[in-house]
Design an enzyme around this catalytic site. Structure first.
Site, PDB file in Angstrom:
ATOM      1  N   ASP A 349       0.838  -1.189   0.000  1.00  0.00           N
ATOM      2  CA  ASP A 349       0.000   0.000   0.000  1.00  0.00           C
ATOM      3  C   ASP A 349       0.883   1.252   0.000  1.00  0.00           C
ATOM      4  O   ASP A 349       1.853   1.337   0.758  1.00  0.00           O
ATOM      5  CB  ASP A 349      -0.885  -0.026   1.250  1.00  0.00           C
ATOM      6  CG  ASP A 349      -1.789   1.179   1.364  1.00  0.00           C
ATOM      7  OD1 ASP A 349      -2.693   1.310   0.530  1.00  0.00           O
ATOM      8  OD2 ASP A 349      -1.584   1.984   2.296  1.00  0.00           O
ATOM      9  N   GLU A 385       1.610  -0.469  -5.034  1.00  0.00           N
ATOM     10  CA  GLU A 385       0.701   0.614  -5.341  1.00  0.00           C
ATOM     11  C   GLU A 385       1.625   1.820  -5.525  1.00  0.00           C
ATOM     12  O   GLU A 385       2.095   2.397  -4.536  1.00  0.00           O
ATOM     13  CB  GLU A 385      -0.293   0.850  -4.206  1.00  0.00           C
ATOM     14  CG  GLU A 385      -1.299   1.941  -4.531  1.00  0.00           C
ATOM     15  CD  GLU A 385      -2.251   2.244  -3.388  1.00  0.00           C
ATOM     16  OE1 GLU A 385      -3.442   2.506  -3.656  1.00  0.00           O
ATOM     17  OE2 GLU A 385      -1.805   2.220  -2.220  1.00  0.00           O
TER      18      GLU A 385
END
Length: 710
Positions: A349, A385
């Site tokens: 993330d 990401e």
């Protein structure tokens, strides 16, 4: 085991955490700026502190002891003394029981109160004040585990990147409503490992499940006060402990059993991990773990005013990977999940935040260097990401070789193309063929691009074609949260409608988007439930909705069943034909002296596209020839890979367009395989010769096959 403990030995600084060795437990915790460290032991309910043990041994800034009488199941926490000097970044407060950063299991849930804050809430000096209340009664406790587990012959399925089909899922959200899972197992790791779920994944053609965060996390106080919760879990407090909300048994081994079961069915397990920030928030956040262990070490602080946190994540803080022990914590966590939990990879993330050395994102930073040379972590799947919220944080295409990346440009281009925007066929072609404009220049392959048209964050697929605007009223923020930039089209009505034509168009648009996804080069990612028409009723930020809004609905209508069959068929076509998941980019030139290129682009009149025509704003219809007979690729044994030839025809105009099939060889025969205009995308009945006209309907995709002569 009886408390209090009578024997206390010096122990060792390694391994960090609480480690059961079969005779006793070694405790080791790092803090550079602490002046005193106390280990607190609790009764089996976690409500009463039984004993405090001062860790008198300190080696290389690691405080440690060994308790020969301790056993697995022991509940513990830490109190750490040191300066309380927020102006200089120090926030030690021994009145606050702390979760150990290396804790492998947590017992109990956090019960929010003002006592969890190191300062007095409402004080005129805010966080510069000091709070003396004890928070232990309302804190989760760390728990010593016995890591023993019978893995047997378990091993990673080791799916090649080019063969992957990723399924992003929420452990609770996927299984909570499944009627064929025993009620006690719904919403749990055990539920994910049941036959109904695994059979669904296998029939669908999934190779790899990507689990939304399962690291121990906390519910935000403001959400609980509104009757909501942090459903997604991007609020980590423990990087080694699986969250107990998803456990039916309350023991860590349930997660291991889930992994082993998925592996035995040929399915990889990838974890969505949140190492960029923690649940402690900004300088006004609570003192629960890292802040009390050593705030000035673990968090990135503002250089000229260390009272405040640097926030590249939008969550209040950013872990400081410039510090070697903080970086070691993340690497130890990753290795733990690979070696002890047998997971197959990670999706990071806001990965750009991990790559910031000073301020700028550095693709050659220590984080990447350590991963690349690590003999364990360099061999697993690593997916970024590739952005954060700081300046220069958008880094799509800039991660090192060996990494996959979520490609949001794919999502945006494909959504825009299929809703009819003009001037996109050049970008559309790049995304369809693996985004070589992002990845080829650095020697990466098409599978560096993880393609998706939806993700957990945003609209579901059904909502992409059913809503123009977000409808997040249930989140309690007056519909202000969630992005307004959705690239969606409701097909003529906002939300549910009885209009049969609109509903038919929506179904067709869903077929268009997913057929394009699975016929594109790269790694396709499908969000759980999209294959069955899941809706969040227009909510594009359902992070706080642990209810029917987020849970997958397994009670399928006839239309849902029809769409599921379509998705299964499209994924099967991808799996059966390597031309749709090549390991190398198309070359666009003749192969084997045949005069036939491995890829051709065509206009509706059957002639090839020239350079100028890619820029035409009005162009929304094109065809592409994929040369399976001229792939020029080899399998792992060095044998040439051959496939059938395919024609993909795309039309995002609203009107029908007769498409002249190109003449590529003498006597070429094309069999229609799939047409999204037909109900359910069923196989059309027809053969076509080179030069014939294919009746390409408005807003549709057609696939034709030319059988290989080899």
């Amino acid at each position: 085991m009886s408390l209090p403990i009578s024997a206390i030995w010096p122990g060792a600084p390694f391994p960090r955490g609480a480690t059961w060795d079969g005779e006793g437990v070694n405790f080791a915790i790092f803090s550079e700026n602490a002046t005193r460290v106390e280990l607190c032991l609790f009764n089996p309910t976690g409500r009463r502190e039984i004993q405090r043990i001062e860790l008198r041994e300190r080696t290389d800034l690691i405080w440690h002891c060994y308790l020969p009488e301790a056993r697995p199941g022991m509940l513990y926490g830490y109190r750490i003394h040191g300066p309380y000097d927020p102006a200089n970044g120090h926030r030690f407060n021994p009145n606050k029981l702390l979760i150990e950063p290396y804790a492998k299991d947590l017992f109990g849930q956090l019960r929010w109160s003002d006592a969890h804050f190191g300062y007095k809430i409402g004080h005129r000096r805010e966080d510069l004040s000091f709070d003396r209340r004890d928070n232990a009664a309302d804190m989760p406790k760390c728990r010593v585990i016995d890591p023993a587990f019978t893995w047997g012959e378990d091993k990673s399925p080791n799916i090649p990147w080019s063969d992957m089909v990723v399924y992003e899922l929420h452990v609770r959200g996927l299984t909570k409503n499944h009627p064929d899972i025993p009620p006690p197992l719904r919403g749990t790791y055990a539920g994910l490992a049941t036959a109904p779920v695994i059979n669904h994944l296998k029939r669908l053609g999934i190779t790899s499940v990507e689990l939304m965060p399962v690291h121990a996390f906390l519910d935000d106080r403001h959400l609980l006060e509104r009757g909501l919760s942090n459903h997604w879990g991007y609020n980590t407090i423990g990087f080694f402990a699986p969250d107990h909300r998803y456990s039916s048994s309350g023991v860590v081994s349930e997660f291991k059993t889930m992994v082993k079961t998925l592996h035995s069915n040929g399915i990889e397990v990838i974890l969505d991990v949140v190492y960029n920030h923690t649940a402690e928030g900004n300088h006004l956040g609570p003192t629960l773990s890292f802040r009390g262990v050593d705030n000035a070490y673990y968090y990135r602080l503002v250089g000229d005013d260390p009272r405040y946190c640097m926030d590249y994540t939008g969550c209040g803080n950013t872990l400081n990977l410039q510090q070697p022990r903080a970086l070691q914590l993340i690497m130890d966590s990753l290795r733990y999940w690979v070696l002890e939990m047998h997971v197959d990879g990670f999706r990071f993330d806001l990965a750009s935040a991990l790559a910031r050395e000073l301020h700028e994102v550095n693709r050659l930073g220590a984080f990447f260097d350590i991963l690349l040379q690590d003999p364990i972590l360099s061999q697993v799947k690593l997916i970024a990401e590739p952005w954060d919220l700081g300046e220069g944080g958008y880094q799509v295409g800039n991660f090192p070789a060996g990494w996959g990346e979520w490609n949001d440009r794919y999502r945006d281009n494909m959504r825009s193309y299929w809703k009819g925007d003009g001037g996109l066929i050049g970008d559309f072609a790049q995304r369809l063929t693996g985004s070589s404009d992002f990845y080829d220049h650095s020697g990466r392959k098409p599978y560096a691009s993880v393609n998706f048209v939806t993700a957990h964050d945003g609209f579901t697929l059904h909502d992409v074609v059913s809503y123009h605007d977000k409808h997040n009223e249930a989140n309690g923020e007056d519909n202000r949260d969630g992005t307004d930039n959705n690239n969606t089209w409701n097909c003529g009505a906002e939300g549910p409608t009885e209009d049969a034509n609109i509903n038919a168009l929506r179904a067709q648009q869903k077929r268009n988007l997913l057929a394009t996804l699975f016929f594109s080069q790269g790694v396709p990612m499908l969000v759980a439930g999209d294959e069955m028409g899941r809706t969040q009723h227009g909510n594009n930020n359902a992070y706080c909705q642990d209810n029917e809004i987020s849970w997958v609905n397994w009670n399928l209508s006839t239309d849902d069943q029809e769409f599921l069959a379509f998705v299964q068929r499209v994924i099967a076509l991808r799996r059966e034909h390597p031309v749709f998941h090549r390991r190398n980019f198309f070359q666009g030139r003749a192969i084997h002296g045949s005069g036939t290129k491995d890829i051709h682009w065509f206009k509706p009149d059957g002639s090839e596209m020239n350079d100028e025509e890619w820029a035409h704003d009005f162009a929304r219809c094109l065809g592409v020839f994929l040369g399976g007979e001229s792939m020029q690729e080899q399998d792992r044994r060095g044998q040439p890979i051959r496939d059938d030839n395919f024609l993909l025809l795309f039309n995002s105009h609203h009107e029908n367009i007769p498409f002249s099939l190109p003449v590529l060889c003498e006597g070429g025969v094309w069999q229609s395989v799939l047409d999204t205009h037909l109900a359910g995308g069923l196989e059309p009945d027809g053969q076509f010769q080179d030069g014939d006209t294919y009746p390409l309907a408005g807003r549709s995709l057609a696939l034709l096959i030319q059988r290989s002569s080899s």
